[in-house]
Write an enzyme that holds these catalytic residues in place. Structure first.
Site, PDB file in Angstrom:
ATOM      1  CG  ASP A 502      -1.861  -1.125   1.327  1.00 27.27           C
ATOM      2  OD1 ASP A 502      -2.231  -1.683   0.284  1.00 27.27           O
ATOM      3  OD2 ASP A 502      -2.197  -1.502   2.460  1.00 27.27           O
ATOM      4  CG  ASP A 721      -8.931  -8.299   3.135  1.00 26.23           C
ATOM      5  OD1 ASP A 721      -7.755  -8.597   3.338  1.00 26.23           O
ATOM      6  OD2 ASP A 721      -9.649  -8.903   2.311  1.00 26.23           O
TER       7      ASP A 721
END
Length: 783
Positions: A502, A721
């Site tokens: 990310d 998640d």
């Protein structure tokens, strides 16, 4: 703990302009009498979203051809008022006033030495047309007249060997886009008239296909002489800089010495395991040739296991054949070497240097090998194993190796409910001791950059750029991790680190998000990743893999090449440069299929490319294997080493169960064909949170295609998640609507449902329903 969505792109065409100039004045922090010069290259990838309007990605390279500078400001004017910066950019602080666009350096790339360059760019929109700017200035002085650089012909080879009576090929393309169609011809300039152009003698390159390689075929006529003739061919045309290709006739009427080609010239053989190299000939022999591999003096534990005698014929001479070396178990602590002679009568022999990677400790324990997964077993996380075993049917996969996520500072020390870094490494040492002779690989995800997960919410972190986050990341997070991993007690382990999911791809696609823009403008992501590489790469038995998103994030060319530039510029700035990384990983914590078995990006339906389907959406890739292969090639071309290894996270991309198609669709509608053929059953490929219908993917293995190091389980199956609803916490994690099964979607996933499972806890917490879903839909199935 997952990756973001890819940006939607339409059909792409490419134009380019280059400006070269001398005599720039220096910026404020450069001496007043500095002689500064520059070269600026501008290219725009454009797409049409509706008649008369669309978007583009501008890629700009600024090269300093004069004295060193410590800051720069680039400015230019767009020819039309309809060309707008969005704003989404990288590598510079961008702004626009009227038609003028200005980009000033970031804190980390302001200094440019003589010959130094920086790659920058941004996304934009256009109305009416999208012509290139024709004039650039740096620090207030015009760079030049804006005339396009003359394209050069680029060939795949500067010389080729052509068998007498046969043919050989090379490819040609242009170095940049021409302003109009260009015809490139290949003609013999001098030399043996037996050598000629068989096909491809006249090639047409347009402003849109200039970068597509086209094939030229050369032929060698059969004759009765014994001369291995040569000829020089010119590949060029009006308005381009030509290339020269030399051709050599491989004569079959005389005995011509053949060369042996061995790849690679040195190999590392793990003790108790094997390693390979390949052998082929440089040209076709007139009869069968036997090539032998013989071990010389040195470490007798290293032997030729298979392929000691290989036969090459006039038809298979160019097909690589494999030789396998083995290193037997011993009790010494030496990393011995042994030369392997590769030879054949009448040919020049080659030598392969084989080095044993000892697993018994000694003065050089834990030596750095090319592939840390080769010949090794994987660490089984006791925390994850216990949770998996507690699930019905979970014992079948509970002994699978999964990564440990160090997603906050407190995770380093651990807690009463979760093991810390040192505890995991101690457990790994115990597993290694009980494991026999094979080395053990243990994986950790380094995941705590300031402004982490800047374009979403579910995995936001504890550190913020504006609150001294970068300094805390270095001193409170990376430094303690490096100190523990460098403990000699762990020197025989192969410690793999997955660096900051990310992060870097967000600097390409998501700068419209405030936290991403802040991470970019302050250099926090780049500086943080470099710091992690500097600390971890310095530990011999630690391996570093940079997160590189997935095909549905950066598979469009407008995202792909800028991402390659960001990866290279970030890593090249580390202390050890490109050698700081062992490889890259794709699909971390995502669901994209390793391989779509029933269609490829080249498939067509009733004359329509699958790229035009809603699912593919003009992407250049449909799965992770093709994406990672192309990415590896681009990274090596950019400057990374040839041995660069790729990983694919296959923990949740199996997509088995009753919804998995058994073959390609027979539909003649491209959307129906793709939707009925794809094994990835997500509602949209941009969906990322706790996906319904997902299954466990390929089990971790180093038995993977060339160019890859392993398939791995980095995201432990069963760990959420993100939360389905807002759950207060002290970890900085927020509620992201993409984890809400009732959410109707956003622009990034074309306003489709999120496809998320209900009842999910915070990211990283155990989610029993998800584990059961993954187990039920596993492919290959769990027995």
């Amino acid at each position: 703990m997952r990756l973001q969505r890819g940006l939607r792109k339409w059909a792409v065409t490419v134009t380019a302009a280059s400006v070269a100039a001398l005599g720039l004045v220096a910026g404020q922090s450069t001496a007043a009498n500095a002689a500064v010069g520059c070269d600026v290259t501008y290219s725009a990838n454009s797409w049409t979203s509706s008649p008369g309007q669309g978007g583009f990605t501008a890629s700009i390279t600024l090269k300093n051809t004069g004295d060193p500078v410590t800051s720069w400001s680039l400015a230019f004017d767009y020819p039309t008022t309809g060309q707008k910066y969005t704003p989404t950019g990288w590598g510079a602080n961008w702004s626009q006033s009227g038609t003028r666009v200005t980009g000033t350096n970031m804190p980390y790339n302001g200094s440019l030495s003589t010959g130094g360059s920086v790659s920058i760019g941004f996304n934009g929109t256009w109305t009416g047309s999208n012509p290139n700017p024709t004039s650039f200035s740096v620090n207030g002085t015009t760079c030049g007249g804006g005339n396009p650089t003359t394209p050069s012909v680029v060939t795949s080879a500067s010389s080729v060997a052509v068998n007498e009576g046969g043919t050989a090929t090379f490819t040609a393309k242009l170095s940049s886009a021409p302003s109009a169609n260009v015809t490139v011809t290949t003609t013999r300039a001098s030399g043996d008239t037996d050598l000629s152009v068989s096909s491809g003698g006249s090639l047409t390159f347009t402003p849109s296909n200039w970068n597509t390689a086209q094939t030229v075929t050369l032929a060698a006529a059969q004759d009765s002489d014994t001369t291995a003739g040569t000829a020089s061919f010119t590949v060029g045309g009006t308005g381009v800089t030509p290339a020269t290709v030399s051709a050599t006739e491989v004569d079959d009427d005389a005995v011509v010495e053949q060369a042996i080609i061995v790849t690679p010239a040195s190999v590392t053989v793990p003790e108790g395991a094997t390693a390979t190299y390949t052998v082929r000939l440089a040209a076709a022999p007139t009869s069968n040739v036997t090539v032998t591999s013989t071990a010389g003096s040195g470490d007798t534990n290293i032997t030729v296991s298979s392929g000691a005698s290989l036969t090459f014929t006039p038809s298979n001479w160019n097909t690589p054949q494999t030789v396998t070396l083995a290193a037997s178990e011993d009790s010494d602590t030496a990393n011995g070497t042994r030369p392997i002679t590769v030879a054949s009568t009448g040919l020049t022999s080659k030598t392969v240097t084989a080095t044993e990677a000892d697993n018994d400790g000694g003065s050089t324990p834990g030596g750095h090998v090319e592939n840390p997964y080769s010949g090794a077993t994987g660490y089984v996380n006791p925390d994850w194993k216990a949770k998996a075993q507690a699930e019905p049917g979970g014992s079948a996969v509970a002994n699978t190796s999964t990564a440990v996520w160090l997603d906050r500072i407190a995770a380093i020390a651990g807690s009463s409910s979760a093991m810390g870094l040192r505890a995991h490494l101690d457990a790994a040492v115990q597993q290694d001791a009980a494991n026999g002779s094979a080395p053990l690989t243990v994986q950790f995800v380094i995941y705590d950059l300031p402004n982490r997960d800047c374009s979403a919410l579910a995995s936001n972190g504890e550190l913020l750029v504006a609150e001294n986050g970068l300094n805390r990341y270095k001193t409170e997070y990376i430094d303690p991790i490096a100190a523990i991993m460098s403990d000699p007690a762990y020197a025989n382990l192969r410690i793999v680190t997955i660096i900051e999911p990310d992060s870097l791809p967000n600097l390409v696609t998501n700068l419209s998000f405030a936290k991403c823009a802040e991470a970019n403008s302050t250099g926090a992501y780049v500086d943080g990743v470099r710091y992690a590489l500097n600390k971890l790469h310095a530990i011999t038995n630690v391996y570093t893999y940079i997160d590189a998103a997935h095909h549905a994030w950066i598979g469009w060319d407008s995202n792909f090449n800028p991402s390659v530039n960001v990866f290279y510029n970030t890593v090249a700035g580390a202390t050890a440069g490109v050698d700081s990384v062992d490889g890259f990983i794709v699909n971390t914590a995502n669901y994209s299929a390793t391989t779509e078995p029933y269609f490829t990006i080249n498939s067509t339906v009733n004359g329509t490319s699958v790229r035009q389907s809603n699912w593919v959406d003009w992407n250049y890739y449909v799965d992770e294997t093709t994406f990672a292969t192309a990415l590896r090639s681009a990274l090596i071309s950019k400057g990374f080493r040839q041995g660069l290894g790729m990983l694919i996270d296959t923990s949740r991309n199996g997509w088995g169960g009753t919804a998995r198609p058994s073959g390609p669709s027979t539909s003649t509608n491209v959307n129906d064909f793709v939707n009925q053929s794809r094994i990835d059953r997500r509602i949209h490929p941009g969906n990322w949170c706790n996906q319904s219908g997902a299954g466990l993917g390929a089990r971790p293995t180093a038995n993977v295609p060339a160019g890859f190091d392993a398939y791995v389980w980095i995201k432990p199956p069963g760990e959420s998640d993100g939360a389905s609803t807002d759950i207060p916490n002290d970890e900085g994690k927020k509620f992201d609507r993409m984890c809400d099964p009732t959410y109707e979607g956003n622009d990034l996933n074309k306003h489709n449902k999120s496809g998320a499972l209900p009842g999910a806890p915070l990211s990283g917490r155990w989610f029993s329903a998800q584990f059961q879903e993954l187990l039920r839909n596993a492919y290959p199935p769990v027995n």
